[in-house]
Design a protein around this motif. Structure first.
Motif, PDB file in Angstrom:
ATOM      1  N   ARG A 135       0.828  -1.202   0.000  1.00 29.72           N
ATOM      2  CA  ARG A 135       0.000   0.000   0.000  1.00 29.72           C
ATOM      3  C   ARG A 135       0.862   1.252   0.000  1.00 29.72           C
ATOM      4  N   PRO A 188       2.114   5.121   0.623  1.00 29.38           N
ATOM      5  CA  PRO A 188       1.922   6.026   1.762  1.00 29.38           C
ATOM      6  C   PRO A 188       0.960   7.145   1.409  1.00 29.38           C
ATOM      7  N   ARG A 189       0.497   7.855   2.420  1.00 31.07           N
ATOM      8  CA  ARG A 189      -0.355   9.022   2.198  1.00 31.07           C
ATOM      9  C   ARG A 189       0.523  10.221   1.820  1.00 31.07           C
ATOM     10  N   ASP A 191      10.736   1.629   0.889  1.00 27.96           N
ATOM     11  CA  ASP A 191      11.754   1.962   1.896  1.00 27.96           C
ATOM     12  C   ASP A 191      12.618   0.719   2.113  1.00 27.96           C
ATOM     13  N   HIS A 193       9.855   8.489  -0.402  1.00 22.33           N
ATOM     14  CA  HIS A 193       9.786   7.360   0.526  1.00 22.33           C
ATOM     15  C   HIS A 193       8.669   7.600   1.540  1.00 22.33           C
ATOM     16  N   ALA A 194       8.214   6.533   2.145  1.00 17.68           N
ATOM     17  CA  ALA A 194       7.167   6.657   3.161  1.00 17.68           C
ATOM     18  C   ALA A 194       7.700   7.285   4.436  1.00 17.68           C
ATOM     19  N   ARG A 195       8.897   6.878   4.855  1.00 16.53           N
ATOM     20  CA  ARG A 195       9.452   7.353   6.116  1.00 16.53           C
ATOM     21  C   ARG A 195      10.246   8.637   5.935  1.00 16.53           C
ATOM     22  N   ALA A 251       6.734  11.228   1.679  1.00 18.50           N
ATOM     23  CA  ALA A 251       5.429  11.392   1.038  1.00 18.50           C
ATOM     24  C   ALA A 251       4.585  12.459   1.729  1.00 18.50           C
ATOM     25  N   ALA A 252       4.630  12.487   3.038  1.00 24.47           N
ATOM     26  CA  ALA A 252       3.803  13.446   3.778  1.00 24.47           C
ATOM     27  C   ALA A 252       4.192  14.884   3.502  1.00 24.47           C
ATOM     28  N   HIS A 262       2.978  -1.736  -6.406  1.00 25.16           N
ATOM     29  CA  HIS A 262       1.824  -1.062  -5.823  1.00 25.16           C
ATOM     30  C   HIS A 262       0.516  -1.397  -6.533  1.00 25.16           C
TER      31      HIS A 262
END
Length: 358
Positions: free
Chosen positions: A26, A28-29, A48, A77-79, A96-97, A113
């Protein structure tokens, strides 16, 4: 017949593993979208994953190349704060945020994905960078498949990007309604090069990766025959630089790829001056030229063993001739899969994608 407790437990474990795999795919947002104007940007969404992965290395290289030709690009990246460290890089990386997507931007996501593409922000253009065409449907149950799945109905999807002639052909046939483009991989000549001097009698192979059971079977077969007498079997692992250094110390490299979109390790081994024996893994067929390596039919361990013995015999009888052949392989790979070629591929692709229609 009712399943045994062991069979039931096995099914439960497999189902739990499949759920974890699906959840791990999934995306990331992203941060809240905003239309602030300005030129379009390209964002490559990457796992990641801080261990050797040719696919992730290629994502980072795409971002670097795009920035070098004046197209703003970053790896996402998500993190927060995550960056791959197993190869040297100063690639632009964002979390991503923190990304605020504009309608003119392009979001590039991987085939990994696939089951979750519908969760990506709707108001942005998208490209699927499918480096593993043979894994396209891995997380899509057959009963849930249908026309165009898993890409049908994905808002803003403008096409597919892949890395090999084999992958391009497969994706064009599977998804006839989607544009498919190819951007060659790069084998970095600053890292992977043949060096100089004679090679020790050493046969290298990656200690990680696919076909582990086949690899162990083949090694047992060789030892059983007393082969390679006077030769050393060497597992290879580590960072990009460590792998390249180990390859430069091998005369022969064994390729064990399986259904690869391209298969960088054998190409890197050729660039490093190894004589490669083994599986082209489909995606690598375009550079597995019998003039300078020995392709082996899929899953044919007898043919594989015979090919290794033949390569050893040729080295022992005509070392100068084999040195010339392996250097020919290095020149062919480094001349075809270079940054200049990738720059041309990406420039052509993104210039058309990012130029407003007249």
């Amino acid at each position: 017949m009712n399943p045994t407790p062991m069979a039931m437990a096995s099914r439960m474990l497999r189902a739990a593993r499949d759920r974890r795999d699906l959840a791990g795919r999934r995306p990331p947002r992203f941060g809240a979208a905003e239309d602030t104007g300005g030129p379009p940007r390209v964002y490559y969404l990457s796992p990641d994953l801080d261990k050797p992965s040719g696919g992730v290395r290629t994502i980072y290289r795409h971002a670097d190349v795009l920035n070098s030709i004046g197209i703003e690009a970053a790896v996402v990246h998500a993190r927060s704060g995550f960056r791959c460290t197993w190869f040297a890089n100063d690639t632009r990386v964002e979390a991503a945020a923190d990304v605020r997507l504009r309608p003119s931007d392009v979001l590039v996501v991987t085939e990994w994905h696939g089951p979750w593409l519908h969760t990506l922000p709707a108001g942005v253009r998208k490209i699927v960078f499918n480096q593993g065409p043979y894994c396209t449907f891995d997380a899509t149950p057959y009963e849930e498949s249908g026309a165009g799945a898993p890409y049908a109905g994905v808002a803003g999807l403008e096409g597919l990007l892949t890395v090999s002639e084999d992958g391009e052909r497969l994706l064009r046939w599977t998804f006839p309604s989607l544009p498919v483009h190819r951007a060659r991989p790069v084998v970095d000549r600053a890292v992977f090069h043949p060096g100089s001097g004679p090679r020790p009698r050493r046969i290298g192979y990656l200690s990680r990766g696919r076909r582990a059971e086949e690899r162990e079977m083949l090694l047992h077969m060789l030892r059983s025959r007393g082969v390679p007498a006077g030769w050393e079997l060497t597992p290879i692992s580590g960072s990009e630089a460590e792998v390249a250094a180990a390859m430069r110390e091998c005369a022969i490299f064994l390729s064990f790829g399986f259904r690869e979109g391209f298969g960088l390790p054998p190409a890197e081994a050729m660039a490093s001056g190894c004589y490669v024996v083994g599986y082209s893994s489909l995606g690598g067929a375009e550079f597995f030229d019998p003039a300078y390596c020995t392709p082996v039919p899929e899953c044919d361990l007898y043919a594989y063993g015979v090919a290794i013995e033949d390569a050893i015999r040729r080295y022992q009888e005509s070392p100068g001739e084999m040195d010339a052949v392996r250097l020919k392989a290095s020149a062919a790979v480094l001349g075809r899969y270079d940054v200049e070629g990738l720059t041309g591929d990406l420039s052509t692709f993104y210039s058309a994608l990012l130029t407003p229609a007249a």
